[in-house]
Design a protein around this motif. Structure first.
Motif, short mmCIF file in Angstrom:
data_model
loop_
_atom_site.label_atom_id
_atom_site.label_comp_id
_atom_site.label_asym_id
_atom_site.label_seq_id
_atom_site.Cartn_x
_atom_site.Cartn_y
_atom_site.Cartn_z
N ASN A 138 -1.78 -10.12 7.16
CA ASN A 138 -1.99 -10.68 5.81
C ASN A 138 -3.19 -10.01 5.12
O ASN A 138 -4.01 -10.67 4.48
CB ASN A 138 -2.19 -12.19 5.88
CG ASN A 138 -1.96 -12.87 4.53
OD1 ASN A 138 -1.19 -12.36 3.70
ND2 ASN A 138 -2.64 -13.97 4.28
N ILE A 139 -3.27 -8.68 5.27
CA ILE A 139 -4.31 -7.89 4.62
C ILE A 139 -3.69 -7.21 3.40
O ILE A 139 -2.66 -6.54 3.52
CB ILE A 139 -4.89 -6.84 5.58
CG1 ILE A 139 -5.62 -7.52 6.75
CG2 ILE A 139 -5.83 -5.89 4.85
CD1 ILE A 139 -6.04 -6.56 7.85
N HIS A 140 -4.30 -7.41 2.25
CA HIS A 140 -3.79 -6.81 1.01
C HIS A 140 -4.17 -5.33 1.01
O HIS A 140 -5.34 -4.98 0.87
CB HIS A 140 -4.40 -7.52 -0.19
CG HIS A 140 -3.80 -7.10 -1.50
ND1 HIS A 140 -2.44 -7.14 -1.74
CD2 HIS A 140 -4.37 -6.63 -2.63
CE1 HIS A 140 -2.20 -6.71 -2.97
NE2 HIS A 140 -3.36 -6.39 -3.53
N LEU A 141 -3.19 -4.46 1.22
CA LEU A 141 -3.43 -3.03 1.36
C LEU A 141 -2.77 -2.27 0.22
O LEU A 141 -1.55 -2.29 0.06
CB LEU A 141 -2.89 -2.54 2.70
CG LEU A 141 -3.11 -1.06 3.05
CD1 LEU A 141 -4.59 -0.74 3.14
CD2 LEU A 141 -2.40 -0.71 4.37
N LYS A 142 -3.59 -1.60 -0.59
CA LYS A 142 -3.07 -0.75 -1.65
C LYS A 142 -2.76 0.63 -1.07
O LYS A 142 -3.16 0.96 0.05
CB LYS A 142 -4.10 -0.63 -2.77
CG LYS A 142 -4.51 -1.94 -3.45
CD LYS A 142 -3.40 -2.49 -4.31
CE LYS A 142 -3.80 -3.77 -5.03
NZ LYS A 142 -4.85 -3.60 -6.05
N GLU A 143 -2.07 1.44 -1.84
CA GLU A 143 -1.83 2.83 -1.47
C GLU A 143 -2.21 3.71 -2.65
O GLU A 143 -2.10 3.30 -3.80
CB GLU A 143 -0.35 3.07 -1.15
CG GLU A 143 0.16 2.42 0.10
CD GLU A 143 1.62 2.80 0.37
OE1 GLU A 143 1.86 3.84 1.00
OE2 GLU A 143 2.50 2.06 -0.06
N GLY A 144 -2.65 4.93 -2.36
CA GLY A 144 -2.98 5.79 -3.47
C GLY A 144 -3.50 7.15 -3.07
O GLY A 144 -3.65 7.48 -1.88
N ILE A 145 -3.80 7.94 -4.09
CA ILE A 145 -4.27 9.32 -3.94
C ILE A 145 -5.79 9.35 -4.14
O ILE A 145 -6.31 8.76 -5.09
CB ILE A 145 -3.57 10.24 -4.95
CG1 ILE A 145 -2.07 10.30 -4.63
CG2 ILE A 145 -4.18 11.64 -4.94
CD1 ILE A 145 -1.23 10.96 -5.71
#
Length: 272
Positions: free
Chosen positions: A177-184
């Motif tokens: 339940n960890i809010h993980l974003k993705e990106g460059i």
């Protein structure tokens, strides 16, 4: 002057003489994130100033030592603090520890950093899984003659951040339940924070976060054949998106999110 291979031999022999043996994963722990190394079991520690050919970190929040032992069932060699191009070191010096990890037969590298959020949907404290990077640092650690024994002249960077590792990290984040974003991640040389105009440029170029590290180390990791997982802690919004920027805020934000960060890294290590 000794060649790179001679320096690596001297460094690795010294490290092995301190009881450091098999390494599976290298860890590079960025500003405010070094506390994870304190959870390494049966830990052996060597300060950078003891190690032949190692530079010394000069940045607040970087302890400046190698920690070896077991974390989440894996044999790890962690850097509590990294080196930066803006400190006046050459790119080859900045990335030397990654060469050492490869020479110690590590097969993978987990690299972390504190970054400024460029994506308008990001907020301070977000964790971002790095999917790719943009090298805007004005240099490359592979400039110069290539040593074929260490890696190819033209390394493939099409999957610099291993997809299967990113998939595992996302699965772990969902379970925990960890809010993980993705990106460059876009690497600038520093040491100044980016200007508002540079941040608008970075966003237009496709970046989600900006920082002053990581890119050189990942380039050398790919050159060395290491599998890479990268995680940014978005410690602040970049210039023009908040009133001012301060390194104290970077350290304070990483302190606030350290539990989620440590859980994500440990559980992902366990799953890999």
């Amino acid at each position: 002057m000794d060649s790179l291979q001679e320096k690596l031999k001297e460094t690795t022999e010294f490290i092995k003489s301190k009881g450091i043996g098999n390494v599976e994963f290298g860890l590079i722990l960025g500003s405010g994130l070094g506390e994870l190394a304190e959870e390494i079991e049966d830990a052996q520690t060597i300060t950078y100033d003891q190690i032949p050919h190692f530079p010394v970190s000069t940045v607040t929040g970087h302890a400046g030592q190698l920690v070896y032992g077991t974390l989440a069932g894996k044999r790890v060699l962690a850097m509590q603090g990294r080196f930066h191009y803006y400190e006046g070191y050459s790119m080859q010096t900045v990335t030397y520890p990654v060469r050492v990890m490869a020479a110690l037969k590590a097969h993978s590298l987990i690299v972390t950093n504190a970054a400024g959020g460029v994506n308008l949907d990001f907020t301070p404290g977000d964790l971002m899984l790095i999917t790719d990077h943009i090298n805007f640092m004005g240099s490359n650690p592979l400039f110069g003659a290539n040593i074929d024994e260490l890696g190819p002249r033209f390394p493939d960077m099409s999957e610099a951040y291993r997809l299967s590792y990113r998939t595992k990290a996302k699965e772990v984040a969902e379970r925990q339940n960890i809010h993980l974003k993705e990106g460059i991640y876009m690497g600038f040389s520093g040491p100044t924070y980016e200007t508002p105009a540079e941040v608008r440029f970075a966003r237009t170029a496709g970046a989600d976060a900006v920082g002053m590290s990581t890119v050189p180390e990942v380039i050398v990791a790919c050159h060395s054949g290491l599998n890479v997982l990268g995680i940014s802690c978005v410690t602040n919004l970049a210039a023009g998106m908040q009133k001012s920027l301060d390194h104290k805020e970077v350290v304070a934000t990483t302190e606030r999110v350290k539990i989620d960060f440590k859980t994500l890294v440990k559980e992902t290590l366990k799953a890999l």
